[in-house]
Design a protein around this motif. Sequence first.
Motif, PDB file in Angstrom:
ATOM      1  N   PRO A   1      -2.978   0.831  -2.717  1.00 52.61           N
ATOM      2  CA  PRO A   1      -4.016   0.758  -1.620  1.00 52.61           C
ATOM      3  C   PRO A   1      -4.617  -0.341  -1.236  1.00 52.61           C
ATOM      4  O   PRO A   1      -5.055  -1.370  -0.219  1.00 52.61           O
ATOM      5  CB  PRO A   1      -4.151   1.868  -1.576  1.00 52.61           C
ATOM      6  CG  PRO A   1      -4.477   2.471  -2.611  1.00 52.61           C
ATOM      7  CD  PRO A   1      -3.638   2.124  -3.864  1.00 52.61           C
ATOM      8  N   SER A   2      -4.196  -1.196  -2.452  1.00 54.77           N
ATOM      9  CA  SER A   2      -5.672  -2.472  -1.976  1.00 54.77           C
ATOM     10  C   SER A   2      -5.389  -3.454  -3.342  1.00 54.77           C
ATOM     11  O   SER A   2      -4.428  -3.384  -4.385  1.00 54.77           O
ATOM     12  CB  SER A   2      -7.893  -2.026  -2.611  1.00 54.77           C
ATOM     13  OG  SER A   2      -7.479  -1.912  -3.703  1.00 54.77           O
TER      14      SER A   2
ATOM     15  N   SER B   1      -2.626   7.917  -5.789  1.00 57.90           N
ATOM     16  CA  SER B   1      -1.971   6.393  -5.232  1.00 57.90           C
ATOM     17  C   SER B   1      -0.695   6.237  -6.126  1.00 57.90           C
ATOM     18  O   SER B   1       0.547   5.817  -5.303  1.00 57.90           O
ATOM     19  CB  SER B   1      -2.766   5.330  -4.581  1.00 57.90           C
ATOM     20  OG  SER B   1      -3.447   4.943  -5.473  1.00 57.90           O
TER      21      SER B   1
ATOM     22  N   SER C   1      -4.626   0.196  -8.144  1.00 57.83           N
ATOM     23  CA  SER C   1      -4.141   1.280  -7.777  1.00 57.83           C
ATOM     24  C   SER C   1      -5.132   2.925  -8.292  1.00 57.83           C
ATOM     25  O   SER C   1      -5.130   2.763  -8.978  1.00 57.83           O
ATOM     26  CB  SER C   1      -2.879   2.186  -7.958  1.00 57.83           C
ATOM     27  OG  SER C   1      -1.753   3.224  -7.962  1.00 57.83           O
TER      28      SER C   1
ATOM     29  N   PRO D   1       0.659  -1.211   0.027  1.00 58.29           N
ATOM     30  CA  PRO D   1      -0.470  -0.228  -0.097  1.00 58.29           C
ATOM     31  C   PRO D   1       1.285   1.026   0.306  1.00 58.29           C
ATOM     32  O   PRO D   1       1.060   2.625  -0.829  1.00 58.29           O
ATOM     33  CB  PRO D   1      -0.974   0.113   1.111  1.00 58.29           C
ATOM     34  CG  PRO D   1      -1.340  -1.886   1.906  1.00 58.29           C
ATOM     35  CD  PRO D   1       0.706  -2.317   1.073  1.00 58.29           C
ATOM     36  N   GLY D   2       2.011   1.060   0.719  1.00 56.15           N
ATOM     37  CA  GLY D   2       2.995   2.602   1.009  1.00 56.15           C
ATOM     38  C   GLY D   2       3.684   3.065  -0.869  1.00 56.15           C
ATOM     39  O   GLY D   2       4.258   3.667  -0.862  1.00 56.15           O
TER      40      GLY D   2
ATOM     41  N   GLY E   1      -7.347  -3.584   1.648  1.00 57.72           N
ATOM     42  CA  GLY E   1      -7.619  -2.567   0.665  1.00 57.72           C
ATOM     43  C   GLY E   1      -9.228  -2.968   0.747  1.00 57.72           C
ATOM     44  O   GLY E   1      -9.704  -3.591   0.947  1.00 57.72           O
TER      45      GLY E   1
END
Length: 159
Positions: free
Chosen positions: A44-45, A133, A129, A39-40, A65
């Motif tokens: 995020p999912s 993000s 994404s 996620p970083g 996510g």
Amino acid sequence: YIKSCTPETAAKLISLYHKLRPNQVVEPTIRELVFDLIPGAGFPSGCVLMLDPHRKVLAPVLKFGSVPPERLKSVSLNSVASQFDIIASAFSCKSPLTEQFTDPISKKKMVIAAALGTATPIGVLYLESTEESLALAGKDPVQTFRALRQSLNDCLNLR
């Protein structure tokens, strides 16, 4: 692939590799990769799907996510419709597959999926994404994805 990652992601990946042990699957390291590092890094999912060889399906085993419910269902590898599914298609491809679309609330999204295991695929890594993000993924999100997938392969001791 690590050279194409942002300096932050590259540093986290290097730290993760220091925690790996030969011929061992270290569950906390996998959790760190999936729930923190991925996620970083701009995704995020997502979901890890593994092959159920008896039923010839890819079944979701690890989700993080807000993955859409349709992506959390088992994906048949034998159906005619599977050729139109990014997850089923990714299982039989050597390179990552990407799709871009706009979700119901008009957010642009990108999904990337690729097989886990290079010699013999045993599953698929599916990541999503958003436009916002993707900035975290660096200049080339596909190369960042490749680094993350390789790290998961290494965490699982896959060849």
